[in-house]
Design a protein around this motif. Structure first.
Motif, mmCIF file in Angstrom:
data_model
loop_
_atom_site.group_PDB
_atom_site.id
_atom_site.type_symbol
_atom_site.label_atom_id
_atom_site.label_comp_id
_atom_site.label_asym_id
_atom_site.label_seq_id
_atom_site.Cartn_x
_atom_site.Cartn_y
_atom_site.Cartn_z
ATOM 1 N N ARG A 29 0.866 -1.179 0.000
ATOM 2 C CA ARG A 29 0.000 0.000 0.000
ATOM 3 C C ARG A 29 0.904 1.230 0.000
ATOM 4 N NH1 ARG A 29 -5.729 1.197 0.427
ATOM 5 N NH2 ARG A 29 -5.731 3.333 1.113
ATOM 6 N N ARG A 30 0.626 2.178 -0.901
ATOM 7 C CA ARG A 30 1.389 3.431 -0.925
ATOM 8 C C ARG A 30 0.889 4.356 0.170
ATOM 9 N NH1 ARG A 30 0.440 4.381 -6.901
ATOM 10 N NH2 ARG A 30 -0.958 5.914 -6.044
ATOM 11 N N ALA A 31 1.760 5.214 0.646
ATOM 12 C CA ALA A 31 1.335 6.244 1.595
ATOM 13 C C ALA A 31 0.296 7.105 0.889
ATOM 14 C CB ALA A 31 2.527 7.073 2.031
ATOM 15 N N GLY A 32 -0.779 7.367 1.555
ATOM 16 C CA GLY A 32 -1.867 8.111 0.924
ATOM 17 C C GLY A 32 -2.794 7.138 0.229
ATOM 18 N N ASP A 33 -2.820 7.196 -1.079
ATOM 19 C CA ASP A 33 -3.708 6.334 -1.852
ATOM 20 C C ASP A 33 -2.915 5.477 -2.819
ATOM 21 O OD1 ASP A 33 -6.107 7.244 -0.749
ATOM 22 O OD2 ASP A 33 -6.236 8.925 -2.159
ATOM 23 N N GLY A 34 -3.527 4.397 -3.226
ATOM 24 C CA GLY A 34 -2.951 3.566 -4.259
ATOM 25 C C GLY A 34 -2.054 2.469 -3.716
ATOM 26 N N PHE A 35 -1.463 1.747 -4.655
ATOM 27 C CA PHE A 35 -0.682 0.556 -4.344
ATOM 28 C C PHE A 35 0.597 0.544 -5.163
ATOM 29 C CE2 PHE A 35 -5.079 -0.109 -3.482
ATOM 30 C CZ PHE A 35 -5.069 -0.731 -2.247
ATOM 31 N N MET A 36 1.529 -0.284 -4.740
ATOM 32 C CA MET A 36 2.757 -0.470 -5.489
ATOM 33 C C MET A 36 3.000 -1.967 -5.609
ATOM 34 S SD MET A 36 6.644 0.927 -4.916
ATOM 35 C CE MET A 36 6.921 0.099 -3.388
ATOM 36 N N VAL A 37 3.458 -2.383 -6.781
ATOM 37 C CA VAL A 37 3.828 -3.773 -7.015
ATOM 38 C C VAL A 37 5.324 -3.795 -7.290
ATOM 39 C CG1 VAL A 37 3.486 -5.817 -8.438
ATOM 40 C CG2 VAL A 37 1.539 -4.345 -7.889
ATOM 41 N N HIS A 38 6.031 -4.565 -6.469
ATOM 42 C CA HIS A 38 7.492 -4.611 -6.494
ATOM 43 C C HIS A 38 7.928 -6.070 -6.609
ATOM 44 C CE1 HIS A 38 11.291 -5.006 -4.130
ATOM 45 N NE2 HIS A 38 11.628 -3.983 -4.885
ATOM 46 N N ARG A 39 8.913 -6.339 -7.446
ATOM 47 C CA ARG A 39 9.477 -7.693 -7.543
ATOM 48 C C ARG A 39 10.828 -7.690 -6.839
ATOM 49 N NH1 ARG A 39 8.961 -9.189 -13.043
ATOM 50 N NH2 ARG A 39 10.784 -7.898 -13.423
ATOM 51 N N GLN A 40 10.937 -8.459 -5.759
ATOM 52 C CA GLN A 40 12.149 -8.480 -4.941
ATOM 53 C C GLN A 40 13.350 -9.057 -5.668
ATOM 54 O OE1 GLN A 40 10.447 -10.648 -1.492
ATOM 55 N NE2 GLN A 40 11.577 -9.109 -0.347
ATOM 56 N N SER A 41 13.151 -10.044 -6.521
ATOM 57 C CA SER A 41 14.283 -10.749 -7.129
ATOM 58 C C SER A 41 15.214 -9.827 -7.901
ATOM 59 C CB SER A 41 13.798 -11.886 -8.030
ATOM 60 O OG SER A 41 13.001 -11.377 -9.088
ATOM 61 N N ASP A 42 14.665 -8.810 -8.529
ATOM 62 C CA ASP A 42 15.516 -7.900 -9.297
ATOM 63 C C ASP A 42 15.288 -6.423 -8.948
ATOM 64 O OD1 ASP A 42 13.053 -7.436 -10.485
ATOM 65 O OD2 ASP A 42 13.660 -8.140 -12.478
ATOM 66 N N GLY A 43 14.462 -6.181 -7.924
ATOM 67 C CA GLY A 43 14.227 -4.815 -7.472
ATOM 68 C C GLY A 43 13.351 -3.976 -8.375
ATOM 69 N N THR A 44 12.675 -4.606 -9.328
ATOM 70 C CA THR A 44 11.856 -3.869 -10.286
ATOM 71 C C THR A 44 10.533 -3.413 -9.668
ATOM 72 O OG1 THR A 44 12.768 -5.113 -12.127
ATOM 73 C CG2 THR A 44 10.662 -4.044 -12.522
ATOM 74 N N ILE A 45 10.208 -2.150 -9.874
ATOM 75 C CA ILE A 45 8.875 -1.644 -9.541
ATOM 76 C C ILE A 45 8.025 -1.933 -10.778
ATOM 77 C CG2 ILE A 45 7.458 0.360 -8.979
ATOM 78 C CD1 ILE A 45 9.440 -0.321 -6.761
#
Length: 123
Positions: free
Chosen positions: A74-90
């Motif tokens: 969950r992003r601060a404020g509104d919305g969401f973030m999808v992150h892939r840990q294996s390569d650090g990609t947002i």
């Protein structure tokens, strides 16, 4: 195996963890996140974990687990973030949880199937 031992299948372990996470209070994770992820059949068969308000998915049920499936935050404020840990990609910062889940599914690794009874080394 002794005759009184019950073999637990990976799908049963995954289902039990999903049940636990779906019952969490909103102070541990925004409840819309696991509900939306669980609604998608491909994510429902992956091993879920919650840490620091983020929802992680693994293709295996034992440590070390995979880090190549998108993580939902969950992003601060509104919305969401999808992150892939294996390569650090947002992978993206969608406004809705449904868009975030769709983004995770669209970026599942090649050949991603139900979580296995093993670790990342067994894939």
């Amino acid at each position: 195996m002794r005759s009184n031992e019950v073999l637990v299948q990976p799908a049963e372990i995954v289902a039990a963890d999903w049940k636990t996470i779906l019952d969490f209070e909103d102070d541990l994770i925004h409840s819309a996140m696991p509900r939306a992820a669980y609604a998608h059949p491909r994510l429902r068969e992956l091993f879920p974990t919650v840490s620091h308000g983020a929802l992680y998915f693994s293709r295996c049920i034992h440590y070390p687990r995979t880090k190549d499936v998108g993580t939902l935050l969950r992003r601060a404020g509104d919305g969401f973030m999808v992150h892939r840990q294996s390569d650090g990609t947002i992978l993206g910062e969608p406004d809705t949880v449904e868009e975030a889940v769709a983004l995770i599914v669209a970026n599942l690794p090649e050949g991603c199937g139900p979580a296995i009874d093993g670790s990342v080394h067994d894939l």
